[in-house]
Design an enzyme around this catalytic site. Structure first.
Site, short mmCIF file in Angstrom:
data_model
loop_
_atom_site.label_atom_id
_atom_site.label_comp_id
_atom_site.label_asym_id
_atom_site.label_seq_id
_atom_site.Cartn_x
_atom_site.Cartn_y
_atom_site.Cartn_z
CG ASN A 163 1.99 -1.82 2.89
OD1 ASN A 163 2.07 -2.26 4.03
ND2 ASN A 163 2.53 -0.66 2.54
CD GLU A 259 7.40 1.64 7.82
OE1 GLU A 259 7.26 1.75 6.59
OE2 GLU A 259 7.79 0.59 8.37
CB CYS A 293 4.95 4.16 4.24
SG CYS A 293 6.35 3.09 4.58
CD GLU A 387 0.74 7.83 2.85
OE1 GLU A 387 1.74 7.12 2.70
OE2 GLU A 387 0.11 7.92 3.93
#
Length: 488
Positions: A163, A259, A293, A387
Site C-alpha cells: 500500500n 508494523e 493500517c 480489519e
C-alpha cells in the site's frame, strides 16, 4: 529510468552487488494493474540460492560501509532525495498503475519519501554517544569512564507492503543505511516494480555495490527461508498481522521491528465538534479505500450525539468521488485484488444479515466497493473486530466513555485510537486508558509526522519507528570502559 533494469524481453532484474542481474532460475511473477488488468512487467521469482548470494553480498559489503563517514552516507541520501523528486511524475504513474492508488496520493507519497530520506540523513548526523563516569554509581570511584557509542547491527532485511511501496520501503532503507547497515530489500509482490525503481534511485545516488540488494519472489516460496537466514541480523517488516506473527515464531535471537494490522477506533463524545469529527472520520476511513493500517476502522459514539454524527458523516460522504483513477481524480479506488474485495464484501453481507443498518453504500462493481457506512453494529458482528482493509465503517453506539474504552481495548489490535472531545480532561483520561501505540486527539488516526514515534502494541506490531527511533532500533550500544590510574 526503468529501461536499464529490464532485460531484452522486458523482464525486470534484481540489484545484486551493484549490478542489475537477470534471473538465474528463469521463473517470473507477472505483475498486472488492478485498474485495467494491463500487464506492467515481470519480476524474478528468485531461488534460495539467489537469496544466498544477495545476503552474502550484503554481509561482505557492510564491513566496508560501517567505516564510511556519516557525512558521506548522508550525501548519498541527499542525492537520492533529489533524484526521487526529479522522477516524481514517472514514479507516481507507476505507483498508480501498480497499486491502484489515486494520482494525488501517489504524488504525495513520492514527495513525502524525498522529505523522509533527507530528514533521516540530517537526523543521523546529529546522533551522538555519551560518556558515563563510574563515580556516579555507589561504591565506585571516578577512575572508570564508559564511552558509549552506537554500532550497526549488520544486514537488515527490509520487507515492505503493497500500500505504500515507496514510502514504507524508504522508511526502512534510509535509516538502515545511515546507521551503517547493509540492506536486503524484499518488496511486496504487488508493489515490487515501485520497489525496484526505488532501488535504482539509491543506486544512481551512489550507494556502493552490495550495500543495497533486492530480492523478489513469492513469500510462500522464499519467505521463511529469507527471514530465518543466518546472515540476517535485523528484520524490519510492515504487513499483515498473520505474516508478522509467523516471522516472530520462526526467528530466533534476531531483533524485529514490525508494523502490523489495526482496528483503529474513533471515539466521539457528546461535547465533540461533530463537523470536525465527521470530516476526519470520512478522510481517515475512506482515503485509498481504507487500505491503510492506520485507517479509521470503527466509530464508537455516545448515544446522545450518534444521530447527529451520522447525518454529518453522510453529508461528507456525498463529496467522495469513486472510480478508476485512470479516468478521473477519485478518493475511493478499486481494491488491490479480488481476494481483498471478496473479504470486505463478506464482512458487509454478514453485518446486514445480523441486523446492522446500512446507511450509505453497500454496492460493488468488481473490485470496486463503494464507501459503506453501517449503524447499529454490535459486538457480535465480525465487522466490529476484523480489519477489513476496505472502505467500510461500522458505527457502534455506546452509553458512556468507559464503555467505549472497554470495546476499543477488547480488540486484538493496538495501533492507534482517536478521541473527539472539547474536554481536555476526558481526552487525557481516554488516552491514558487506551491500549494503543498512539492516541490522536481531535484528529483522524494517521501515520506521521515521520519524526514522531510510531508503534503498535498487542497484534499491531513490535518496536518503535520514526526517523530517530528507526535509526536507533537498527543499531546497538557498545561500551568501552577506560580504567584510569588510581589517585594516590
Amino acid at each position: 529510468m526503468l529501461n536499464n533494469i529490464r532485460d531484452e524481453k522486458g523482464n525486470f532484474k534484481n540489484l545484486i552487488n551493484g549490478e542489475w542481474v537477470q534471473s538465474i532460475g528463469g521463473n517470473f511473477i507477472h505483475i498486472k494493474s488492478p485498474l485495467d488488468d494491463s500487464f506492467l512487467g515481470s519480476v524474478p521469482a528468485m531461488t534460495k540460492e539467489e537469496v544466498d548470494v544477495a545476503v552474502k553480498t550484503a554481509k561482505e559489503a557492510q564491513k566496508r560501509w560501517r567505516d564510511t563517514a556519516i557525512y558521506e552516507r548522508a550525501e548519498i541520501l541527499y542525492r537520492a532525495a533529489d533524484i526521487i523528486l526529479e522522477n516524481e511524475a514517472e514514479l507516481s504513474y507507476l505507483m498508480m498503475m501498480e497499486i491502484a492508488k489515486d494520482r494525488k496520493s501517489c504524488r504525495s507519497e513520492v514527495s513525502r519519501t524525498s522529505d523522509f530520506i533527507r530528514f533521516t540523513a540530517d537526523t543521523a548526523k546529529n546522533l551522538s554517544g555519551e560518556s558515563i563516569p563510574g563515580g556516579s554509581f555507589p561504591g565506585f570511584k571516578n577512575n572508570k569512564v564508559s564511552i558509549v557509542k552506537r554500532e550497526p547491527l549488520g544486514v537488515v532485511l527490509a520487507i515492505s507492503p503493497f500500500n505504500y511501496p515507496v514510502n514504507l520501503a524508504a522508511s526502512k532503507i534510509a535509516p538502515a543505511l545511515m546507521a551503517g547497515n547493509s540492506v536486503v530489500f524484499k518488496p511486496a509482490t504487488q508493489g515490487s516494480l515501485c520497489g525496484l525503481y526505488l532501488a535504482k534511485i539509491f543506486e544512481a545516488a551512489g550507494t556502493p555495490a552490495g550495500i543495497l540488494n533486492t530480492v523478489t519472489g513469492k513469500g510462500s516460496e522464499i519467505g521463511d527461508y529469507i527471514t530465518t537466514h543466518k546472515g540476517i541480523d535485523f528484520i524490519n517488516f510492515t504487513g499483515s498481522t498473520e505474516i508478522g506473527k509467523r516471522i516472530s515464531e520462526i526467528t530466533s535471537m534476531v531483533p524485529l521491528l514490525m508494523e502490523l494490522g489495526g482496528k483503529d477506533a474513533a471515539i466521539v463524545l457528546k461535547d465533540a465538534d461533530l463537523d470536525l469529527a465527521a470530516s476526519n472520520i470520512v478522510a481517515g476511513g475512506y482515503s485509498y479505500s481504507g487500505q491503510r493500517c492506520t485507517a479509521v476502522k470503527r466509530i464508537l459514539v455516545v448515544n446522545e450525539v450518534a444521530d447527529k454524527l451520522i447525518e454529518k458523516i453522510k453529508e461528507k460522504m456525498k463529496k467522495l468521488t469513486v472510480g478508476n483513477p485512470l479516468e478521473k481524480d477519485v478518493d475511493v479506488v478499486p481494491l488491490i485484488n479480488s481476494k481483498a474485495a471478496d473479504f470486505v464484501w463478506q464482512l458487509i453481507e454478514e453485518a446486514e444479515e445480523k441486523g446492522a443498518k446500512l446507511i450509505v453504500g453497500g454496492k460493488r462493481e468488481g473490485n470496486l466497493i463503494y464507501p459503506t457506512l453501517f449503524d447499529r453494529v454490535t459486538t457480535e458482528m465480525r465487522l466490529a473486530w476484523e480489519e477489513p482493509f476496505g472502505p467500510v465503517l461500522p458505527i457502534i453506539r455506546v452509553n458512556d466513555v468507559d464503555e467505549a474504552i472497554e470495546i476499543a481495548n477488547k480488540s486484538e489490535y493496538g495501533l492507534q485510537g482517536a478521541v473527539f472531545t472539547e474536554n481536555i480532561n476526558d481526552a487525557f483520561y481516554i488516552a491514558d486508558k487506551l491500549e494503543v501505540g498512539t492516541v490522536q486527539v481531535n484528529n483522524k488516526t494517521e501515520r506521521g509526522p515521520d519524526h514522531f514515534p510510531f508503534l503498535g502494541v498487542k497484534s499491531s506490531g513490535m518496536g518503535t519507528q520514526g526517523v530517530r527511533y528507526s535509526i536507533e532500533a537498527m543499531t546497538r550500544h557498545k561500551a568501552t570502559v577506560i580504567n584510569l590510574s588510581s589517585n594516590k
